[in-house]
Design a protein around this motif. Structure first.
Motif, PDB file in Angstrom:
ATOM      1  N   ARG A 179       0.792  -1.282   0.043  1.00 36.06           N
ATOM      2  CA  ARG A 179      -0.005   0.045   0.027  1.00 36.06           C
ATOM      3  C   ARG A 179       0.655   1.194   0.007  1.00 36.06           C
ATOM      4  NH1 ARG A 179      -4.656   1.951   4.204  1.00 36.06           N
ATOM      5  NH2 ARG A 179      -5.343   3.920   3.099  1.00 36.06           N
ATOM      6  N   TRP A 194      -7.113   2.534  -2.681  1.00 40.25           N
ATOM      7  CA  TRP A 194      -6.194   3.440  -1.600  1.00 40.25           C
ATOM      8  C   TRP A 194      -5.266   4.245  -2.357  1.00 40.25           C
ATOM      9  CZ3 TRP A 194      -8.019   3.132   2.974  1.00 40.25           C
ATOM     10  CH2 TRP A 194      -8.521   1.942   3.578  1.00 40.25           C
ATOM     11  N   GLY A 245      -5.925  -1.862   5.701  1.00 40.51           N
ATOM     12  CA  GLY A 245      -7.014  -1.909   4.961  1.00 40.51           C
ATOM     13  C   GLY A 245      -8.048  -2.986   5.101  1.00 40.51           C
TER      14      GLY A 245
END
Length: 744
Positions: free
Chosen positions: A196, A629, A699
């Motif tokens: 991420r 994201w 997440g």
């Protein structure tokens, strides 16, 4: 001479010496060094030059015998050493060829007791081309290695000219977690977090490696995999599991090495060495005798990749390990960041060890709090270090005698930090310490017994809970030093000091890179002197090698997304999406912007001089709706990461936004921090409905709520959630994401 090392051959004159390193063509091999010109003169007066002393294990006896002058040297009527400049070695650092030369500017005639000072000299280093295979590396690998080389060599203007060739990486991942099959799912949370924030990461199991790579044993099979992955672009490797086969706890193997007889038992001289997996040149066993790392085994000693070990053996420890890393990288306590703890327990009567942490303190910025808990100052007691760490210290350099169970003061008679202290630390994961130590055996992964659950101190500080330490850098066998004179930092002290010098005075900021750069400085000594090599082999990172280290107070970026929607797919048209990053009214360049949409899309860009990252997506990049994201990081400049999100929308579901006069929504969320409940206020009744989702920092969806047509408020219970950072995401009539903190 200030800033110089000294010749360390026991019994020989302890004269100042400087090791100079040069980058040479990637295919070259040194053929010699020639003195071209030298300008010097004898220093007025006569001198008795002290003989170099024999280094001793730090936990050795106090009454070490004085090393007398070697008469084969001190009986000569000529300058020692006979040459002012001497070639040491050439080796490879991630494809860059490095040649080392030893310069002794002050030489000694023992018969006349005269010193000769070379005030200026010119020498020529000669080499032959097409003698070494040229390694190919990726652009990212070159960037990291080139920064290390520039800090290391004299001729840094030649670094770009003589760099190895670059090629696109064949392996998509930059970071690989090597672990036991039973741990793979538990490490998925760490993989997702690294992904991420812009580090492509993969998990590879040991079983898969053993099935696909050959080798004399498991350790060599793992190393052969690391070599191939590195050739394809991977740079960071986490050995994710303990290696204690003596107690049936080998989840990821280790390599034991040997370089000298220390005077102890054969087991004392067998060094657990994870450096074997980072220095990928040769096989570390040139003579084929099955004893790795000997002085004649052709070990290069420069790290080609960055390796750390997660010393875990169950999923609880894995979760603790990951939680501390993610918390450190996202939400460190502002009150502990610029603080370093410097405890010193007296080592020897003739050298208490204060010089080590005095020198560490000199490397740390002047505006940091440097807490010197020296026994000489009357500040050392059984629990003083534990209680100080509980108050929050970012770093600690622990100097003292050691065992697998703890670190000691009062010449080794009294413990100042013990495994049991780690179990009861009161600091939480927002201020977990990073600790180095020169002490003996504190990283002895194979030495602890059942009373400590077979864990050494370095492992216990990582594993005990979500508190104590985020990373430890410690010795797997004896540390080494000198019993005199006072303030001599010794060999293990040099490795510790260079760690902090590289952290605070170079561009290195990932902990694995910092350790590699520290070892780079001492590679020439370790190539020719067995006791330095011992220290090189044993100084081990227990932690995540990719973890960035904060070096100053953190700053918050200002981030603007061009739209709540990242892309609309299915209409046959490309989409553009921009992220603008600034700080204090000025654009921020070189911030990494990562867009991650489940497992189907992954895009990264760095911001330009205007602080913008402009993405263009072909229509087929996305194939289903959802939330992606958007993460912005810039750790090298101490900016906290910004975690945003945006929508991926099917063109069939695109509708025109109602005008503000019909839908004047203005979402507010509070309290923040929250404890038991979160209140959402939309400022007006919603027209069609809103879906509210709460995600944790990894997440994962942890809570949802539906706001029906006509409602203007919603409540999310949070009492069941753990402390940490979470994200409230809304979709429907209003699309937002807000960061909130839960504190129970």
């Amino acid at each position: 001479m200030r800033g110089f090392d000294h010749l360390a051959e026991p019994g020989h004159p302890a004269l100042p010496v400087e090791f100079l390193r040069f980058v040479i063509p990637a295919d070259a091999r040194v053929t010699g060094v020639e003195l071209v010109h030298e300008n010097g003169s004898f220093v007025p007066g006569t001198f008795d030059v002290f003989p170099a002393q024999k280094p001793v294990p730090i936990s050795g006896p106090q009454d070490t015998e004085f090393t007398e002058p070697d008469l084969t040297v001190y009986g000569q009527n000529r300058l020692y050493p006979p040459t002012v400049v001497e070639y040491v070695h050439d080796g490879s650092l991630a494809g860059f060829r490095i040649a080392a030369v030893k310069v002794t500017p002050l030489r000694y005639n023992p018969a006349t007791k005269k010193l000769y000072l070379s005030r200026a000299l010119t020498f020529r280093l000669t080499y032959e081309r097409s003698m070494e295979p040229v390694q190919t590396i990726t652009d990212k690998q070159r960037t990291l290695a080139e920064a290390r080389v520039r800090e290391l060599v004299v001729n840094n203007n030649d670094v770009g000219t003589w760099a190895p060739f670059t090629v696109p990486g064949l392996w998509e991942s930059e970071y690989i977690i090597i672990t036991d099959p039973s741990f793979a799912s538990a490490f998925e949370r760490l993989r997702e977090w690294k992904m991420r924030r812009g580090v492509p990461t993969d998990i590879v199991t040991t079983d898969w490696i053993y099935a696909h790579y050959s080798g004399a044993d498991n350790a060599e099979q793992v190393r052969n995999f690391v070599r191939e992955a590195a050739d394809s672009g991977a740079m960071y490797f986490l050995l994710a599991g303990q290696c204690d086969y003596e107690h049936g706890e080998e989840y990821v193997p280790r390599r034991n090495v040997y370089c000298m007889n220390s005077g102890g038992s054969p087991h004392d001289d067998t060094i657990p060495c994870d450096h074997y997996f980072s220095d990928l040149d040769g096989n570390w066993n040139n003579d084929g005798d099955g004893t790795y790392g000997e002085m004649t085994d052709g070990v290069n000693l420069y790290s080609d990749v960055y390796v750390g070990r997660a010393p875990v053996k169950d999923t609880t420890q894995i979760n603790n390990f990951i939680t501390k890393i993610i918390t450190y990288e996202t939400a460190p306590s502002s009150s502990f960041l610029k603080k370093i703890l410097l405890p010193v327990g007296n080592l020897w009567y003739g050298n208490h060890g204060n010089g080590i942490n005095d020198t560490v303190a000199d490397a740390v910025p002047g505006d940091w709090q440097k807490s010197k808990l020296y026994q000489d100052y009357g500040l050392m007691s059984r629990f003083v270090v534990r209680d100080s760490i509980s108050q929050g210290f970012h770093h600690s350099s622990m100097v003292g005698h050691g065992s697998v169970y703890g670190i000691y003061y009062n010449y080794g008679a009294s413990v100042f930090y013990h495994q049991s202290d780690a179990d009861v630390q009161a600091n939480d994961s927002t201020d977990a310490v990073i600790t180095t130590s020169i002490a003996c055996n504190v990283g002895g992964v194979d030495l602890a017994g059942p009373s400590s659950d077979n864990d050494c101190l370095a492992e216990r500080m990582i594993n005990t809970n979500k508190k104590c330490a985020t990373a430890t850098v410690m010795n797997t066998r004896f540390g080494w030093g000198y019993t005199g004179p006072q303030n001599n930092i010794g060999l293990s002290g040099e490795y510790s000091v260079w760690f902090y010098r590289k952290l605070f005075n170079t561009s290195a900021y990932h902990i694995g890179e910092v350790l590699a750069a520290a070892k780079d400085e001492l590679a020439p000594q370790a190539l020719s002197q067995a006791v330095y090599r011992w220290c090189h082999y044993e100084f081990t990172l227990f932690g995540d090698p990719e973890m960035p280290i904060w070096t100053d107070a953190t700053k918050e970026l200002d981030v603007t997304l061009s739209s709540d929607r990242i892309a609309v797919y299915g209409d046959g048209n490309p989409d553009t999406f921009a992220v603008t990053v600034g700080y204090a009214g000025s654009p921020v360049s070189n911030a990494l912007v990562t867009i991650m949409f489940d497992s189907t899309a992954y895009e990264r860009l760095y911001t330009d001089g205007a602080g913008q990252a402009q993405f263009t997506f072909a229509d087929d990049v996305f194939d289903h709706e959802g939330t992606a994201w958007v993460t912005i990081t810039h750790y090298s400049e101490n900016y906290l990461p910004v975690l945003e999100s945006g929508l991926i929308v099917d063109w069939l579901n695109v509708y025109e936004e109602p005008s503000p006069e019909y839908l004047p929504l203005d979402l507010t969320i509070g309290p923040n921090p929250a404890r038991d409940v979160l209140h959402l206020n939309f400022g007006a009744p919603v027209r069609n409905g809103v879906t509210v989702k709460l995600y944790d920092v990894q997440g994962r969806l942890v809570s949802t709520a539906a706001v029906e047509k006509g409602m203007s408020k919603a409540v999310l219970p949070t009492s069941q959630l753990s402390n940490g950072i979470y994200f409230v995401t809304t979709s429907g009539d209003i699309a937002r994401q807000e960061k909130i903190i839960i504190v129970q």
